[in-house]
Design an enzyme around this catalytic site. Structure first.
Site, mmCIF file in Angstrom:
data_model
loop_
_atom_site.group_PDB
_atom_site.id
_atom_site.type_symbol
_atom_site.label_atom_id
_atom_site.label_comp_id
_atom_site.label_asym_id
_atom_site.label_seq_id
_atom_site.Cartn_x
_atom_site.Cartn_y
_atom_site.Cartn_z
ATOM 1 N N SER A 573 0.843 -1.204 0.000
ATOM 2 C CA SER A 573 0.000 0.000 0.000
ATOM 3 C C SER A 573 0.865 1.237 0.000
ATOM 4 O O SER A 573 2.004 1.225 0.485
ATOM 5 C CB SER A 573 -0.895 0.013 1.238
ATOM 6 N N TYR A 586 -2.714 -0.168 10.693
ATOM 7 C CA TYR A 586 -2.704 -0.578 9.287
ATOM 8 C C TYR A 586 -1.430 -0.103 8.589
ATOM 9 O O TYR A 586 -0.754 -0.857 7.891
ATOM 10 C CB TYR A 586 -3.932 -0.001 8.584
#
Length: 696
Positions: A573, A586
């Protein structure tokens, strides 16, 4: 309706009545029924035809026309577009220019001068075999029961006695124009003796039968094959010399097969990457566990269709030595040298270059049979064809003695220039042909888009998910789009090592191993620091970090067994590089994934295993990332509504573009498609351009 024990009667009077008056439609209907029963013929094997009177489009006169399955077709799935239609007068007139058996191949080009329907497929090599027989409907099949007699040492005598002379006999010869003339001669010789034949047996090859109508031909074919099968059944006693060893239990067979399959695939992929198939069918076990295995296996197959797909002979493993790499090195080297010697002994001045010397069929007594080919369909068909060969050997040994094709005859089939031309016309392999890919979490969203892209590019894919219902839906979709041979499925929980091991076994059993792993499975949590719980933290790290590590670990073990390298692509990501509010769990897990990718790349280069990273951002369409409150959390962090998120994410990129699952799929393909084969440890951003996420 007739009843049979050894063949299937599938004729539907109502369906046939709908086709009444259209002999071509009835011929295709009959063909499909015959091809639906693998006891009668294999996929792609055999041929069927019908002769009709049609109007010549140039003269308007009625002419005799033969419709026949075209080259490379399959009677079980035959349609009119897969047929060739030829003027009978022109076809028969080719006898006037036939120069003899040494000039056989020249005749094939002349078939094109006989074409009646310009939309015809290329006529097959069997065309004259049907043309020189004067019957309206003709079936040429490769039934195991008939070939068992045709391949028996006393086959001609047995045929004569079994059918009281009503089935003729023509000894082995490669299909072609001369064989068509021999069929006619056989028929005429019988007629001169007052015998009306209802079929002809081709030595080591197959069966010709016929009838005045589609139904008559169908029934005649079933009757002849049924009688052959009944005769064999009455003679089965000490099958294959009796049992020598016992099969392992189902569980142990499965475990052994899953464990050894990647190793065997590696050996068989020394020339090009192969796809595998495994079966422990009862018929296979009966043969490979028998006393006669050592005698019969080296003989190879008899029917040309069987031989072309299974090679000169199988490789038989010694169960006691399978775990010894030195043994496997030697037995594969010995097989390759044996194949090279076969080629050198039989080649001619114009023979094509030697092809892959690796075995197609590998027999593992007590466990089962592996087959390897360029794709799953060919590997599966090789397995089916060798089971047919087993059936033939079983029948021939029961009634007489099995005989196979002499090596020179087998070579002349395998390296036939017409077959070589057919191979050269085949489309070039796709970029991922011969590759096996497992994309974690591939029943939906980004994972499914990646798996779909890989399948489109020729890969075999193992769909997996933790959600059984969603996985079933994805499987149905993929089979509909890509066919059953391109996809396998397995439940996978990336936080459970037993589940991961089971998924790798599923890949090995389905296709022979794995070449590409895409670690895509993930979840997302967006919370301020004070709201994060231990459960939140552990779940993020278990799925994203531990999941990536342990799936990679298990996949690398399989890739190392194969010894042909591989690819690991990790879907990470933009958040691995960019700091933002409400994202500690996260974002840090994604950062761990990114550095873990670098560490794995550094460690696995010596194994030719590449590890690369794709960094997406804001993939909104069809993505599970927005479930579980993530969208609400990000919207709150940015001070906007959930509905405004898509536009917000697009506007903050340099390209002002929304990111879709297909964009991530294309990035993954860029890494594994062949053009970046010397790249590892790289990061490819797919985020529309976020300057803060630039790696350098």
């Amino acid at each position: 309706m007739k009843t049979y024990k050894h063949v299937s009667y599938l004729w539907d009077e109502a369906k046939a009545a709908e086709l009444a008056g259209d002999e071509v439609a009835l011929f295709i209907y009959r063909s499909n029924l015959l091809g639906a029963d693998l006891r009668l013929t294999n996929y792609g094997g055999g041929n069927t035809s019908v002769k009709i009177i049609d109007k010549d489009p140039l003269t308007g006169n009625n002419v005799d026309v033969m419709w026949i399955k075209g080259s490379g077709g399959d009677i079980g799935t035959l349609t009119k577009s897969g047929c060739a239609a030829l003027y009978m007068e022109r076809l028969l007139a080719l006898e006037n220019v036939y120069e003899g058996i040494e000039k056989e191949d020249k005749m094939v080009e002349l078939f094109n001068h006989c074409i009646f329907d310009l939309a015809s497929k290329a006529p097959s090599i069997d065309t004259p075999l049907h043309g020189f027989l004067p019957f309206q409907h003709i079936d040429h099949l490769h039934p195991d029961a008939a070939i068992a007699i045709a391949a028996a040492k006393d086959g001609a005598k047995i045929t004569e006695e079994l059918f009281n002379g009503e089935i003729g006999w023509v000894g082995w010869q490669r299909p072609g124009f001369d064989l068509g003339l021999q069929l006619r001669s056989c028929l005429n010789e019988a007629a001169a003796k007052g015998i009306k034949l209802k079929g002809i047996m081709l030595g080591s090859h197959g069966l010709f039968t016929w009838g005045d109508t589609a139904y008559d031909s169908y029934i005649n074919t079933l009757d002849v094959i049924e009688k052959c099968a009944e005769y064999l059944e009455s003679n089965y006693k000490n099958v294959f010399g009796g049992q020598k060893i016992d099969s392992l239990s189902v569980e142990d067979r499965t475990q052994k097969a899953a464990s050894i399959a990647p190793t065997l695939r590696g050996y068989c992929s020394s020339e090009r990457k192969m796809i595998g198939h495994f079966t422990d069918d009862a018929r296979v076990l009966e043969f490979i566990n028998s006393n006669d295995l050592a005698k019969l296996a080296p003989l190879g197959t008899s029917c040309p269709d069987h031989f072309l797909r299974t090679k000169i002979a199988p490789l038989v493993l010694d169960p006691a030595q399978v775990g010894d790499s030195a043994y496997l090195d030697s037995v594969f080297a010995e097989y390759r040298e044996g194949y090279k010697a076969y080629y050198e002994a039989c080649k001619k001045s114009n023979s094509p270059a030697m092809r892959d010397p690796n075995p197609v069929v590998i027999l593992y007594p007590g466990v089962g049979m592996f087959t390897f080919a360029k794709d799953k369909t060919m590997a599966r068909l090789a397995s089916e064809y060798y089971i047919n060969a087993i059936n033939v050997m079983k029948g021939a040994e029961a009634i007489s003695e099995y005989t196979s094709l002499p090596h020179q005859e087998a070579f002349d089939i395998e390296y036939w220039l017409l077959e070589e031309a057919k191979l050269q016309r085949m489309p070039k392999p796709k970029a991922l042909s011969g590759r096996i890919a497992m994309v974690t979490g591939s029943a939906g969203g980004i994972g499914k888009a990646i798996a779909k892209k890989f399948a489109e590019e020729g890969a075999c894919v193992i769909l997996n998910d933790i959600n059984e219902e969603r996985l079933a839906g994805a499987k149905e979709e993929f089979i509909k789009k890509f066919g059953k041979d391109s996809v396998a499925t397995t439940l996978l929980n990336v936080t459970d090592n037993a589940s991961i091991a089971s998924a790798m076994d599923a890949a090995s059993l389905a296709f022979g191993g794995v070449d590409i792993i895409v670690n895509n499975a993930g979840i997302s949590t967006s919370k301020p620091i004070e709201s994060h719980t231990l459960e939140d933290w552990d779940k993020l790290y278990d799925i994203l970090v531990k999941g990536q590590f342990f799936v990679t670990q298990a996949a690398v073990a399989v890739m190392r067994k194969q010894g042909i390298g591989g690819d690991v692509v990790n879907i990470v990501s933009k958040n691995a590089l960019v700091s933002g509010p409400n994202n500690a769990g996260y974002g840090s897990a994604k950062a761990a994934q990114l550095h873990l990718s670098r560490l794995n790349a550094a460690e696995l280069g010596g194994d030719k295993i590449r590890v690369n990273t794709v960094n997406p951002d804001a993939v909104i369409a069809d993505s599970n990332i927005w479930a579980g409150g993530w969208a609400e959390g990000r919207a709150k962090a940015y001070g906007i509504t959930v509905e405004e998120l898509p536009a917000y994410y697009a506007k903050r990129t340099l390209l002002n573009e929304a990111i879709l699952p297909d964009d991530i799929a294309n990035a993954c393909f860029a890494f594994v498609g062949g053009l970046l084969g010397k790249s590892t440890g790289n990061v490819l951003n797919v985020d529309g351009g976020v300057a803060m996420a630039f790696v350098r």
